[in-house]
Design an enzyme around this catalytic site. Structure first.
Site, PDB file in Angstrom:
ATOM      1  N   CYS A  75       0.837  -1.198   0.000  1.00  0.00           N
ATOM      2  CA  CYS A  75       0.000   0.000   0.000  1.00  0.00           C
ATOM      3  C   CYS A  75       0.868   1.241   0.000  1.00  0.00           C
ATOM      4  O   CYS A  75       1.909   1.281   0.665  1.00  0.00           O
ATOM      5  CB  CYS A  75      -0.897  -0.018   1.237  1.00  0.00           C
ATOM      6  SG  CYS A  75      -1.994   1.411   1.337  1.00  0.00           S
ATOM      7  N   HIS A 118      -8.866  -3.552  -2.774  1.00  0.00           N
ATOM      8  CA  HIS A 118      -7.955  -2.781  -1.916  1.00  0.00           C
ATOM      9  C   HIS A 118      -8.365  -1.300  -1.886  1.00  0.00           C
ATOM     10  O   HIS A 118      -8.479  -0.695  -0.820  1.00  0.00           O
ATOM     11  CB  HIS A 118      -6.522  -2.936  -2.454  1.00  0.00           C
ATOM     12  CG  HIS A 118      -5.484  -2.146  -1.707  1.00  0.00           C
ATOM     13  ND1 HIS A 118      -4.475  -2.743  -0.988  1.00  0.00           N
ATOM     14  CD2 HIS A 118      -5.298  -0.811  -1.571  1.00  0.00           C
ATOM     15  CE1 HIS A 118      -3.718  -1.801  -0.433  1.00  0.00           C
ATOM     16  NE2 HIS A 118      -4.194  -0.616  -0.776  1.00  0.00           N
ATOM     17  N   GLU A 119      -8.599  -0.734  -3.074  1.00  0.00           N
ATOM     18  CA  GLU A 119      -8.887   0.708  -3.155  1.00  0.00           C
ATOM     19  C   GLU A 119     -10.269   1.045  -2.595  1.00  0.00           C
ATOM     20  O   GLU A 119     -10.437   2.074  -1.924  1.00  0.00           O
ATOM     21  CB  GLU A 119      -8.762   1.193  -4.598  1.00  0.00           C
ATOM     22  CG  GLU A 119      -7.371   1.033  -5.202  1.00  0.00           C
ATOM     23  CD  GLU A 119      -6.265   1.693  -4.395  1.00  0.00           C
ATOM     24  OE1 GLU A 119      -6.539   2.712  -3.716  1.00  0.00           O
ATOM     25  OE2 GLU A 119      -5.127   1.189  -4.410  1.00  0.00           O
ATOM     26  N   HIS A 122     -10.197   1.314   1.020  1.00  0.00           N
ATOM     27  CA  HIS A 122      -9.701   2.625   1.483  1.00  0.00           C
ATOM     28  C   HIS A 122     -10.865   3.611   1.648  1.00  0.00           C
ATOM     29  O   HIS A 122     -10.881   4.398   2.592  1.00  0.00           O
ATOM     30  CB  HIS A 122      -8.731   3.238   0.456  1.00  0.00           C
ATOM     31  CG  HIS A 122      -7.294   2.881   0.681  1.00  0.00           C
ATOM     32  ND1 HIS A 122      -6.601   3.243   1.813  1.00  0.00           N
ATOM     33  CD2 HIS A 122      -6.398   2.214  -0.095  1.00  0.00           C
ATOM     34  CE1 HIS A 122      -5.351   2.799   1.723  1.00  0.00           C
ATOM     35  NE2 HIS A 122      -5.201   2.172   0.573  1.00  0.00           N
TER      36      HIS A 122
HETATM   37 ZN   LIG Z   1      -3.568   1.274  -0.277  1.00  0.00          ZN
END
Ligand SMILES: [Zn+2]
Length: 167
Positions: A75, A118-119, A122
């Site tokens: 990340c 993953h994004e 966030h």
């Molecule tokens: Zn990340």
């Protein structure tokens, strides 16, 4: 509505893509960055895929494959760590692009799918370290979160502990 003509959103798009470019230049990796990582509390992701800039507003996962896999994730927010996570093999997403057009990416490939998970995490305030798991392919004791230098020095070993590796 043309999002890119909105002053503050246009600025957020520019800053996020610039931050992604800068990070890639410095660290040699990084395919996407979420707006909250660069100080914009909005549901936006800046991606750089196949030499192409993509901006997603309000991405929503509309499909998740039942099949899952483990991998070492990294990340931009903690570039010195490698984190073992479990992700869905394939996802579909809907989003609005920077021109205000509705888009749908259906059953994405594994590398794009894990990136999108993953994004989008966030955007929900979830980081890879929050969902870290110990690799389940090993009987030996391996931590869920490993220092990147240690990981790189023993890359072959660590990769063998998970299902999937992204070059
Ligand atoms: Zn990340």
């Amino acid at each position: 509505m043309i999002i890119s003509k909105n002053e503050s959103l246009h600025r957020a798009i520019e800053i996020a893509h610039q931050a992604l470019r800068d990070f890639r230049k410095k660290n040699g990796f990084g395919r996407a960055i979420a707006a909250p990582q660069v100080g914009f509390p909005i549901r936006m992701i800046a991606l750089f895929l196949n030499d192409k800039k993509v901006t997603m507003f309000n991405p929503i996962i509309s499909y998740k494959s039942e099949k899952m896999f483990t991998m070492w994730d990294d990340c931009l927010s903690f570039p010195n760590l490698m984190v073992c996570v479990r992700r869905h093999m394939s996802v579909s997403v809907t989003f609005t692009d920077e021109f205000g057009t509705a888009q749908a990416w259906e059953m994405c490939s594994q590398d794009i799918s894990e990136l999108l998970q993953h994004e989008i995490d966030h955007l929900d305030g979830v980081l890879a370290v929050d969902i870290a798991i110990k690799p389940d392919k090993v009987s030996v004791d391996c931590q869920a979160i490993v220092d990147r230098i240690e990981w790189l020095e023993n890359k072959v070993k660590y990769i063998s502990y998970v299902d999937y590796f992204i070059q």
